[in-house]
Scaffold this active site. Sequence first.
Site, PDB file in Angstrom:
ATOM      1  CG  ASP A  89    -144.350 -15.497 -44.339  1.00  0.00           C
ATOM      2  OD1 ASP A  89    -144.525 -15.671 -42.842  1.00  0.00           O
ATOM      3  OD2 ASP A  89    -143.914 -16.289 -44.735  1.00  0.00           O
ATOM      4  CB  THR A 149    -140.007 -14.876 -27.388  1.00  0.00           C
ATOM      5  OG1 THR A 149    -140.213 -16.290 -28.127  1.00  0.00           O
ATOM      6  CG2 THR A 149    -140.998 -15.365 -26.231  1.00  0.00           C
ATOM      7  NE  ARG A 189    -139.945 -14.292 -37.338  1.00  0.00           N
ATOM      8  CZ  ARG A 189    -139.914 -13.133 -37.613  1.00  0.00           C
ATOM      9  NH1 ARG A 189    -138.930 -12.550 -37.315  1.00  0.00           N
ATOM     10  NH2 ARG A 189    -141.008 -12.670 -38.152  1.00  0.00           N
TER      11      ARG A 189
HETATM   12  N1  URA Z   1    -139.798 -13.493 -42.366  1.00  0.00           N
HETATM   13  C1  URA Z   1    -140.376 -13.095 -43.617  1.00  0.00           C
HETATM   14  O1  URA Z   1    -140.858 -14.225 -44.055  1.00  0.00           O
HETATM   15  N2  URA Z   1    -140.534 -12.070 -43.664  1.00  0.00           N
HETATM   16  C2  URA Z   1    -140.051 -10.969 -42.828  1.00  0.00           C
HETATM   17  O2  URA Z   1    -140.223  -9.898 -43.277  1.00  0.00           O
HETATM   18  C3  URA Z   1    -139.560 -11.608 -41.703  1.00  0.00           C
HETATM   19  C4  URA Z   1    -139.242 -12.588 -41.504  1.00  0.00           C
END
Ligand code: URA
Length: 213
Positions: free
Chosen positions: A204, A112, A108
């Site tokens: 995460d 953005t 990601r």
């Molecule tokens: N990716 C993750 O690991 N956790 C989240 O909350 C959103 C994306």
Amino acid sequence: MEQPRAGLTVVDHPLVQHKLTLMRDRSTSTAEFRRLLREISLLLAYEATRDLPLEATEIETPLERGRFPLIAGKKLCLVSILRAGNGILDWMIDLLPSARIGHIGIYREPRTLQAVEYYLKLPDDLPERDAIVVDPMLATGNSAVAAISRLVELKARSIKFVCLVAAPEGVETVLRAFPDVAIVAAALDRCLDAHGYILPGLGDAGDRLFGTR
Ligand code: URA
């Protein structure tokens, strides 16, 4: 079980919910998080493969001959969105040892939140295979849409998406783009924060799985 939205199956089995709560807990260690992910992945795989067709096959038990159900030669491809998807993939392979495996590296872009593909390796007979894409978190849906777009482009026979935690935003994004994709999740959470993290979520997933930060 009543589902919150067509196209989304939330697995409300008590074992799944119990394990997910332990995974959400910030005090759960990396080792424990991994163990729980293993167990929950098997339970999600069970749900995601519920509609595999069976065919009666003649075999002989120690006592008599009879016709019994076996999976009807269904060809599967498990596709992990790197890196956290591997946490689900590794264990699903235990349950589906004949499945082919694909990897899609997507990160990601932090500003953005758009998906950027950096790696792609898929079996070349996708048109003969049903794909199950795995990623623990369905957040904005951008990575999921990028991965699914690839599989559509390469003509996978059907596509499912399996995750632990889904955000409503991600579910809408995926199902608006691909109404035929079935999503299987352990939970549908409240929303995303400003950084695209799921609330309440579990943080995460990649960092918690691999012990990085
Ligand atoms: N990716 C993750 O690991 N956790 C989240 O909350 C959103 C994306």
